[in-house]
Design an enzyme around this catalytic site. Sequence first.
Site, PDB file in Angstrom:
ATOM      1  N   SER A  36       0.880  -0.982   0.166  1.00  0.00           N
ATOM      2  CA  SER A  36      -0.072   0.013  -0.133  1.00  0.00           C
ATOM      3  C   SER A  36       1.003   1.230  -0.126  1.00  0.00           C
ATOM      4  O   SER A  36       1.927   1.042   0.411  1.00  0.00           O
ATOM      5  CB  SER A  36      -1.004   0.151   1.227  1.00  0.00           C
ATOM      6  OG  SER A  36      -0.130   0.159   2.393  1.00  0.00           O
ATOM      7  N   LYS A  89     -13.673  -6.316  -8.006  1.00  0.00           N
ATOM      8  CA  LYS A  89     -14.681  -5.533  -8.951  1.00  0.00           C
ATOM      9  C   LYS A  89     -14.639  -4.294  -8.817  1.00  0.00           C
ATOM     10  O   LYS A  89     -14.289  -3.483  -7.788  1.00  0.00           O
ATOM     11  CB  LYS A  89     -15.991  -6.110  -8.901  1.00  0.00           C
ATOM     12  CG  LYS A  89     -16.673  -5.504  -7.354  1.00  0.00           C
ATOM     13  CD  LYS A  89     -17.098  -4.256  -7.472  1.00  0.00           C
ATOM     14  CE  LYS A  89     -17.837  -3.649  -6.001  1.00  0.00           C
ATOM     15  NZ  LYS A  89     -18.015  -2.633  -6.066  1.00  0.00           N
TER      16      LYS A  89
END
Length: 307
Positions: A36, A89
């Site tokens: 991250s 998604k």
Amino acid sequence: MKPIKIAILGFGKIAEDQHVPSIAANPRLELVATSSRSGEGVAQKFTDWRELIRSVEGLQAVAVTTPPGPRYEMARECILAGLHCLLEKPPTAGLAEIADLDCLPQAEQVSLFTTWHAQHHATVDAAAQALAGKRVRSMAIHWHEDVHKWHPGQQWIWEPGGFGVFDPGINAFSIATKIFPGGLFVRSAELSVPKNAQTPIAADIVFSSPEADGPLTASLDWRRSEDEEWTIAVETADGTSVRLEDGGARLVIDGEARKDDGPGEYPDIYRTFVDLIDERRSLVDVAPLRLVADCLLGGRWNQVGPV
């Protein structure tokens, strides 16, 4: 059999809440690293995802859980590095990008999996079976929630490529494209766009289908301050009533309720991913993203008050 070593690229809330526990619960997987920009995460922590895929010994797979924008570049490099790739998604920010990715895995002998978590309810499968081969008299989708509750302080959702209300709405589309007994097409879309944003906060959509004889509609709205609603109700020509509630977790067929007795959305996603890896097979589904693209391409844009 040694577990498959997997890393999460783009460690954030969805990774922490869903991906990490689902990987931990699957004995075929071992989470070995995360990346991250802040350096937060678990296992080996990286701020540079490229450094992660270069330096983690024995890495075999990645789950890309960033916002949609960078996923194409990340997935492409991972596939070319010989890594099995799972995409949150929507898989990419556009259709051309996922089409390009779809050409790569077979040559590299790895698996690519575009996940749609709302499809991974046993109730969704049961709804699809109940509707198979039937003509549809009507379908009504209601996907209403509070953006400030579910995306607090997130600005990327309002930028180009951020999807706006279609970020949750694509979940409804993923269910609809799985259960609907035929092709589903966008006839019209009314998009409500805040004057300080580039993406819709609400959308009213009319669909068409060769397998339907009546209205097919969707109402997506991020302005619901209480009592969220995530439902899909379908009536067939022979009188069958199929209603999915709670984002697909609860099914009512002809008044008889059924709960999801499966393992849960993300545990089932990772079960499927392991199967795909074992079989060296990919599963790339672009139907929900195509419906969103058609709404944005052909929709009427109406300006509303600021977010």
